[in-house]
Design an enzyme around this catalytic site. Sequence first.
Site, PDB file in Angstrom:
ATOM      1  N   THR A   1       0.859  -1.196   0.000  1.00  0.00           N
ATOM      2  CA  THR A   1       0.000   0.000   0.000  1.00  0.00           C
ATOM      3  C   THR A   1       0.888   1.237   0.000  1.00  0.00           C
ATOM      4  O   THR A   1       0.691   2.173  -0.787  1.00  0.00           O
ATOM      5  CB  THR A   1      -0.942  -0.015   1.225  1.00  0.00           C
ATOM      6  OG1 THR A   1      -1.723  -1.207   1.168  1.00  0.00           O
ATOM      7  CG2 THR A   1      -1.868   1.181   1.232  1.00  0.00           C
TER       8      THR A   1
ATOM      9  N   ASN B   1      -6.233  -9.561  -7.720  1.00  0.00           N
ATOM     10  CA  ASN B   1      -6.314 -10.285  -6.444  1.00  0.00           C
ATOM     11  C   ASN B   1      -7.664 -10.919  -6.192  1.00  0.00           C
ATOM     12  O   ASN B   1      -7.802 -11.778  -5.330  1.00  0.00           O
ATOM     13  CB  ASN B   1      -5.966  -9.346  -5.279  1.00  0.00           C
ATOM     14  CG  ASN B   1      -6.832  -8.109  -5.253  1.00  0.00           C
ATOM     15  OD1 ASN B   1      -6.867  -7.347  -6.214  1.00  0.00           O
ATOM     16  ND2 ASN B   1      -7.556  -7.912  -4.182  1.00  0.00           N
TER      17      ASN B   1
ATOM     18  N   GLN C   1       0.332  -9.864  -6.227  1.00  0.00           N
ATOM     19  CA  GLN C   1      -0.155 -11.248  -6.251  1.00  0.00           C
ATOM     20  C   GLN C   1       0.744 -12.173  -7.073  1.00  0.00           C
ATOM     21  O   GLN C   1       0.534 -13.377  -7.081  1.00  0.00           O
ATOM     22  CB  GLN C   1      -1.593 -11.303  -6.796  1.00  0.00           C
ATOM     23  CG  GLN C   1      -2.618 -10.645  -5.875  1.00  0.00           C
ATOM     24  CD  GLN C   1      -2.863 -11.416  -4.576  1.00  0.00           C
ATOM     25  OE1 GLN C   1      -2.581 -12.609  -4.476  1.00  0.00           O
ATOM     26  NE2 GLN C   1      -3.397 -10.736  -3.572  1.00  0.00           N
TER      27      GLN C   1
ATOM     28  N   SER D   1       4.703  -7.398  -1.491  1.00  0.00           N
ATOM     29  CA  SER D   1       4.339  -7.456  -0.082  1.00  0.00           C
ATOM     30  C   SER D   1       4.670  -8.858   0.427  1.00  0.00           C
ATOM     31  O   SER D   1       4.151  -9.847  -0.089  1.00  0.00           O
ATOM     32  CB  SER D   1       2.837  -7.185   0.026  1.00  0.00           C
ATOM     33  OG  SER D   1       2.456  -7.182   1.367  1.00  0.00           O
ATOM     34  N   ALA D   2       5.542  -8.932   1.447  1.00  0.00           N
ATOM     35  CA  ALA D   2       6.067 -10.237   1.872  1.00  0.00           C
ATOM     36  C   ALA D   2       4.987 -11.209   2.351  1.00  0.00           C
ATOM     37  O   ALA D   2       5.115 -12.417   2.180  1.00  0.00           O
ATOM     38  CB  ALA D   2       7.107 -10.041   2.975  1.00  0.00           C
ATOM     39  N   HIS D   3       3.911 -10.657   2.957  1.00  0.00           N
ATOM     40  CA  HIS D   3       2.934 -11.591   3.546  1.00  0.00           C
ATOM     41  C   HIS D   3       2.120 -12.339   2.489  1.00  0.00           C
ATOM     42  O   HIS D   3       1.374 -13.264   2.815  1.00  0.00           O
ATOM     43  CB  HIS D   3       2.032 -10.883   4.566  1.00  0.00           C
ATOM     44  CG  HIS D   3       1.011  -9.934   4.011  1.00  0.00           C
ATOM     45  ND1 HIS D   3      -0.296 -10.299   3.806  1.00  0.00           N
ATOM     46  CD2 HIS D   3       1.086  -8.638   3.651  1.00  0.00           C
ATOM     47  CE1 HIS D   3      -0.983  -9.253   3.358  1.00  0.00           C
ATOM     48  NE2 HIS D   3      -0.166  -8.227   3.250  1.00  0.00           N
TER      49      HIS D   3
ATOM     50  N   THR E   1      14.147   3.835  10.723  1.00  0.00           N
ATOM     51  CA  THR E   1      14.971   2.675  11.060  1.00  0.00           C
ATOM     52  C   THR E   1      14.392   1.426  10.407  1.00  0.00           C
ATOM     53  O   THR E   1      13.194   1.153  10.513  1.00  0.00           O
ATOM     54  CB  THR E   1      15.045   2.498  12.596  1.00  0.00           C
ATOM     55  OG1 THR E   1      15.534   3.723  13.136  1.00  0.00           O
ATOM     56  CG2 THR E   1      15.950   1.356  12.995  1.00  0.00           C
TER      57      THR E   1
ATOM     58  N   CYS F   1     -10.095  -6.548   2.632  1.00  0.00           N
ATOM     59  CA  CYS F   1     -10.595  -5.320   3.263  1.00  0.00           C
ATOM     60  C   CYS F   1     -12.089  -5.158   3.089  1.00  0.00           C
ATOM     61  O   CYS F   1     -12.701  -4.338   3.736  1.00  0.00           O
ATOM     62  CB  CYS F   1      -9.843  -4.101   2.731  1.00  0.00           C
ATOM     63  SG  CYS F   1      -8.876  -4.405   1.291  1.00  0.00           S
TER      64      CYS F   1
HETATM   65  N1  PLP Z   1      -2.273  -4.767  -3.962  1.00  0.00           N
HETATM   66  C1  PLP Z   1      -2.839  -5.976  -4.064  1.00  0.00           C
HETATM   67  C2  PLP Z   1      -3.153  -6.527  -5.416  1.00  0.00           C
HETATM   68  C3  PLP Z   1      -3.129  -6.726  -2.929  1.00  0.00           C
HETATM   69  O1  PLP Z   1      -3.709  -7.924  -3.040  1.00  0.00           O
HETATM   70  C4  PLP Z   1      -2.806  -6.172  -1.658  1.00  0.00           C
HETATM   71  C5  PLP Z   1      -3.115  -6.934  -0.429  1.00  0.00           C
HETATM   72  O2  PLP Z   1      -4.212  -7.055  -0.007  1.00  0.00           O
HETATM   73  C6  PLP Z   1      -2.207  -4.904  -1.608  1.00  0.00           C
HETATM   74  C7  PLP Z   1      -1.959  -4.242  -2.777  1.00  0.00           C
HETATM   75  C8  PLP Z   1      -1.845  -4.271  -0.298  1.00  0.00           C
HETATM   76  O3  PLP Z   1      -0.658  -4.813   0.197  1.00  0.00           O
HETATM   77  P1  PLP Z   1      -0.174  -4.569   1.710  1.00  0.00           P
HETATM   78  O4  PLP Z   1      -0.958  -5.524   2.548  1.00  0.00           O
HETATM   79  O5  PLP Z   1       1.286  -4.911   1.701  1.00  0.00           O
HETATM   80  O6  PLP Z   1      -0.384  -3.131   2.033  1.00  0.00           O
END
Ligand code: PLP
Length: 375
Positions: free
Chosen positions: A72, A151, A179, A199-201, A237, A327
């Site tokens: 994000t 996504n 994704q 995004s690592a998660h 940091t 979300c």
């Molecule tokens: N963009 C896409 C396509 C996503 O699926 C997500 C995650 O939900 C994000 C952006 C946001 O990523 P982050 O959770 O690292 O802010």
Amino acid sequence: MKTVYLDNAATTQLRPEVVAEMAKVLRDDYGNPSSTHSIGRHAKSVIELSRKSIAANLGCSAQEIIFTSGATEANNWIIKSAISDFKVERIITSKIEHHAVLETVEHLGQEYSIDVQFVNVKPSGEIDLTHLVNLLSENTPTLVSLMHVNNEVGTVLDLEKVGNLCKQYGAYFHSDTVQSIGKTEFNFKELPVDFAVASAHKFHGPKGVGFAYIRKGLLVNPMFFGGEQEKGIRPGTESVHNISGMAKALELSYSNLESERSQITGLKKYAIELLENNFGPIKVNGSAKDGFYNILNVCLPMDEQKTIMILFHLDMKGIAVSRGSACQSGSAKPSHVLAEMLSDEDIRKPSLRISFSHYNSAADIDALVEALKTV
Ligand code: PLP
């Protein structure tokens, strides 16, 4: 109760090796990477080795990777920078982007009086490239922001084709690659993409960390101020354990890619077959054939009244799936992505996003289908 996790597009379970790596860094590499003593220098070297490893896995140079708190932030930064540093006067995007792009474009477009144009989306969820060319042929300084893998429905954009079109018309190209990074091969040296994010998660790494890929030669200004970290363009940091966990997660994703991709592809095929055997022909939102291998979005032939109940019912049985992006999962509002693609009739029917990882098995899909039978 055994839980079944089929919401891997929302987030993923950490790999045990990632947890071990992060625990080691938290325990041993606690120095401040900006400190000049050896304990600080050691933490700094953990960061720089992580950056090199990520760059090697993506075919780019280490200096093109800037660590952020996630995608994000990276999306916001890139879009803002395109407006204020690269002086774009127009952004072309689509209505099926993640809100991290869509809302940023909306806000900044208004704040800076930037022209925002939406490229058409086909009923299959694909971007209409003929329309994109029409839009691009207006001679205005432009950023094109289009995601790689959607996504919610898993449609895939041809990055090479779109990147070459952007080049041809002199537009900057940003792609939200959240994704797909860690799930498909990248070679940024060859790919005509200026900006990408991760995004690592999403690839079995920790939450709260990601990165922006910024092509060499594109000089962006910081989004905020107060330090020299990340060449002064992303001060604060560094989250050393998160960064090293992310590098480990990406390394493992790529070293296991072939076998995990083939396992997950088999699971998706099995899920479609089992759903069809039990519920008759189902409509795959997006494209079953060309969609990304770990995302399946299906419109179930069930009564409209069941739409709101279905996730709750599955959750009671320990099954985690979603209706769309995390979300908005709790909301009764139809997904903004499906709203762009489906007929008014289909949008009212229950659609489910089932997203897989290598931690899933056929038994998880059996459990999902059994639970759906009792809705
Ligand atoms: N963009 C896409 C396509 C996503 O699926 C997500 C995650 O939900 C994000 C952006 C946001 O990523 P982050 O959770 O690292 O802010």
